[in-house]
Design an enzyme around this catalytic site. Structure first.
Site, short mmCIF file in Angstrom:
data_model
loop_
_atom_site.label_atom_id
_atom_site.label_comp_id
_atom_site.label_asym_id
_atom_site.label_seq_id
_atom_site.Cartn_x
_atom_site.Cartn_y
_atom_site.Cartn_z
N LYS A 17 0.83 -1.21 0.00
CA LYS A 17 0.00 0.00 0.00
C LYS A 17 0.87 1.27 0.00
O LYS A 17 0.62 2.19 -0.76
CB LYS A 17 -0.94 0.03 1.22
CG LYS A 17 -1.88 -1.17 1.28
CD LYS A 17 -2.91 -1.03 2.40
CE LYS A 17 -2.31 -0.97 3.80
NZ LYS A 17 -1.69 -2.23 4.25
N ARG A 92 -9.82 0.82 9.00
CA ARG A 92 -9.30 -0.51 9.27
C ARG A 92 -10.28 -1.35 10.07
O ARG A 92 -9.99 -2.49 10.38
CB ARG A 92 -8.02 -0.37 10.08
CG ARG A 92 -6.80 -0.99 9.39
CD ARG A 92 -5.65 -0.65 10.23
NE ARG A 92 -4.40 -1.25 10.04
CZ ARG A 92 -3.33 -0.59 9.60
NH1 ARG A 92 -3.44 0.65 9.16
NH2 ARG A 92 -2.17 -1.18 9.59
N ARG A 131 11.59 -5.68 4.81
CA ARG A 131 11.17 -4.28 4.61
C ARG A 131 12.03 -3.32 5.43
O ARG A 131 12.35 -3.57 6.58
CB ARG A 131 9.71 -4.12 5.01
CG ARG A 131 9.25 -2.67 4.95
CD ARG A 131 7.78 -2.55 4.72
NE ARG A 131 7.01 -2.82 5.91
CZ ARG A 131 5.68 -2.69 5.95
NH1 ARG A 131 5.02 -2.31 4.87
NH2 ARG A 131 5.03 -2.94 7.05
N ARG A 164 11.05 -1.24 11.01
CA ARG A 164 10.04 -0.73 11.95
C ARG A 164 9.90 -1.68 13.13
O ARG A 164 9.97 -2.89 12.97
CB ARG A 164 8.68 -0.63 11.24
CG ARG A 164 8.52 0.64 10.45
CD ARG A 164 7.32 0.61 9.53
NE ARG A 164 6.12 0.03 10.09
CZ ARG A 164 4.96 -0.04 9.42
NH1 ARG A 164 4.88 0.44 8.20
NH2 ARG A 164 3.90 -0.57 9.95
N ARG A 175 -0.15 -8.85 13.71
CA ARG A 175 -0.77 -7.85 12.82
C ARG A 175 -1.60 -8.53 11.73
O ARG A 175 -2.66 -8.05 11.35
CB ARG A 175 0.31 -6.96 12.19
CG ARG A 175 0.92 -6.00 13.21
CD ARG A 175 2.14 -5.30 12.66
NE ARG A 175 1.84 -4.39 11.58
CZ ARG A 175 2.71 -4.03 10.64
NH1 ARG A 175 3.93 -4.53 10.64
NH2 ARG A 175 2.35 -3.19 9.71
P1 AMP Z 1 0.57 0.91 9.17
O1 AMP Z 1 1.74 1.78 8.93
O2 AMP Z 1 -0.63 1.32 8.35
O3 AMP Z 1 0.87 -0.54 9.05
O4 AMP Z 1 0.13 1.17 10.70
C1 AMP Z 1 0.99 0.86 11.77
C2 AMP Z 1 0.20 0.67 13.05
O5 AMP Z 1 -0.51 1.88 13.37
C3 AMP Z 1 -0.89 -0.39 13.00
O6 AMP Z 1 -0.38 -1.69 13.26
C4 AMP Z 1 -1.84 0.07 14.09
O7 AMP Z 1 -1.34 -0.20 15.38
C5 AMP Z 1 -1.79 1.59 13.91
N1 AMP Z 1 -2.83 2.05 12.96
C6 AMP Z 1 -2.64 2.66 11.74
N2 AMP Z 1 -3.81 2.94 11.15
C7 AMP Z 1 -4.77 2.52 12.00
C8 AMP Z 1 -6.19 2.51 11.96
N3 AMP Z 1 -6.87 2.98 10.91
N4 AMP Z 1 -6.86 1.98 13.03
C9 AMP Z 1 -6.20 1.51 14.10
N5 AMP Z 1 -4.87 1.47 14.21
C10 AMP Z 1 -4.15 1.97 13.17
#
Ligand code: AMP
Length: 225
Positions: A17, A92, A131, A164, A175
Site C-alpha cells: 500500500k 481498518r 522491509r 520498523r 498484525r
Molecule cells: P501501518 O503503517 O498502516 O501498518 O500502521 C501501523 C500501526 O498503526 C498499525 O499496526 C496500528 O497499530 C496503527 N494504525 C494505523 N492505522 C490505523 C487505523 N486505521 N486503526 C487503528 N490502528 C491503526
C-alpha cells in the site's frame, strides 16, 4: 471541474500500500493520508496521541477507533483533500468505515473506490522480514525486491533506513491476525456498496501500479459521465 478521486487502499500489512501510494501520489498529485505514518510522527514527537497509541502499535494491535477516527476526520477536513485524496491504512475496522462514510456524506463527498491489494499471508511474512523504511519520511524499500542504491540509505532523502518496531517477526503474525479479524470484513463492506476493486498484489510493484492506474483511469471516465 475534474471529478474528485477519493480512494482507499486496503490490504494486509506489507501488501504494498505504501509503495503504491507513493507512486499514485506522483501520478495524480493527490494528498496521501497514511494513519500509520501520522501515528508514527505523533509517537516520535511525543504527543498525547502518540503516547496513547504507542503500546497498541508495538504490540501489533489496532489503536482504538475513537482516537483514529478523530485524527483522520481532522486531516480530511483540511483544504488540500477537497479535490480528492488517497487513504492508506484507514479505515481498518467497520466502525471506522462507517464513521468515514458519515463524515463524507455530511460534506457531500463520497468514496470513489476501495482498492484491495490481495496478497497471501506466506508472501506477506517474507516481504515484511526484508522491509526497511527511512527514518525521515517513511519511504519504503525491501532488501531483496526493492533495494536502495546504497545499502541502508534512503534514495529520496539520504536518511538512514531502519526496520520498523512492528515489522519484527513476532509482531507481524499478530498484525496479520488482526487484519483478518478486524480489517478483512471491510472487503464485504465496500463490495456491498459496489466500490471494491481487487488487484493482484503478488505482481511486481510496476505491474500493480499499472493495474491501479488503469482502474483509476476507468473510474475517472465513469465519474465524468
Ligand atoms: P501501518 O503503517 O498502516 O501498518 O500502521 C501501523 C500501526 O498503526 C498499525 O499496526 C496500528 O497499530 C496503527 N494504525 C494505523 N492505522 C490505523 C487505523 N486505521 N486503526 C487503528 N490502528 C491503526
Amino acid at each position: 471541474m475534474p471529478p474528485q478521486l477519493n480512494l482507499i487502499l486496503i490490504g494486509p500489512p506489507g501488501a504494498g500500500k505504501g509503495t503504491q501510494a507513493d507512486r499514485l501520489r506522483e501520478d495524480f498529485r493527490l494528498p496521501f493520508i497514511s494513519t500509520g505514518e501520522m501515528l508514527r510522527t505523533n509517537v516520535k514527537q511525543g504527543t498525547e496521541l502518540g503516547k496513547a497509541a504507542k503500546a497498541h502499535m508495538d504490540a501489533g494491535n489496532l489503536v482504538p477507533d475513537d482516537l483514529i477516527v478523530a485524527m483522520a476526520a481532522e486531516r480530511l477536513d483540511q483544504d488540500d483533500t477537497q479535490d480528492g485524496f488517497i487513504l492508506d491504512g484507514f479505515p481498518r475496522t467497520t466502525a471506522q468505515a462507517e464513521a468515514l462514510e458519515e463524515q463524507l456524506d455530511n460534506e457531500g463527498r463520497r468514496i470513489t473506490a476501495a482498492v484491495l491489494l490481495a496478497v497471501p499471508d506466506a508472501e506477506i511474512i517474507k516481504r515484511i522480514a526484508g522491509r526497511r523504511v527511512c527514518v525521515k519520511a517513511g519511504h519504503n524499500y525491501h532488501v531483496d525486491y526493492d533495494p536502495p542504491k546504497n545499502p541502508g540509505v534512503c534514495d529520496q532523502d539520504g536518511s538512514r533506513l531502519i526496520q520498523r518496531d512492528d515489522d519484527m517477526p513476532e509482531v507481524v503474525e499478530k498484525r496479520l491476525a488482526v487484519y483478518h479479524e478486524q480489517t478483512a470484513p471491510l472487503v464485504g463492506f465496500y463490495d456491498e456498496r459496489g466500490l471494491l476493486r481487487r488487484v493482484d498484489g503478488t505482481r511486481t510493484p510496476a505491474e500493480v501500479h499499472d493495474h491501479i492506474r488503469a482502474l483509476i483511469a476507468t473510474l475517472l471516465l465513469e465519474e465524468s459521465l
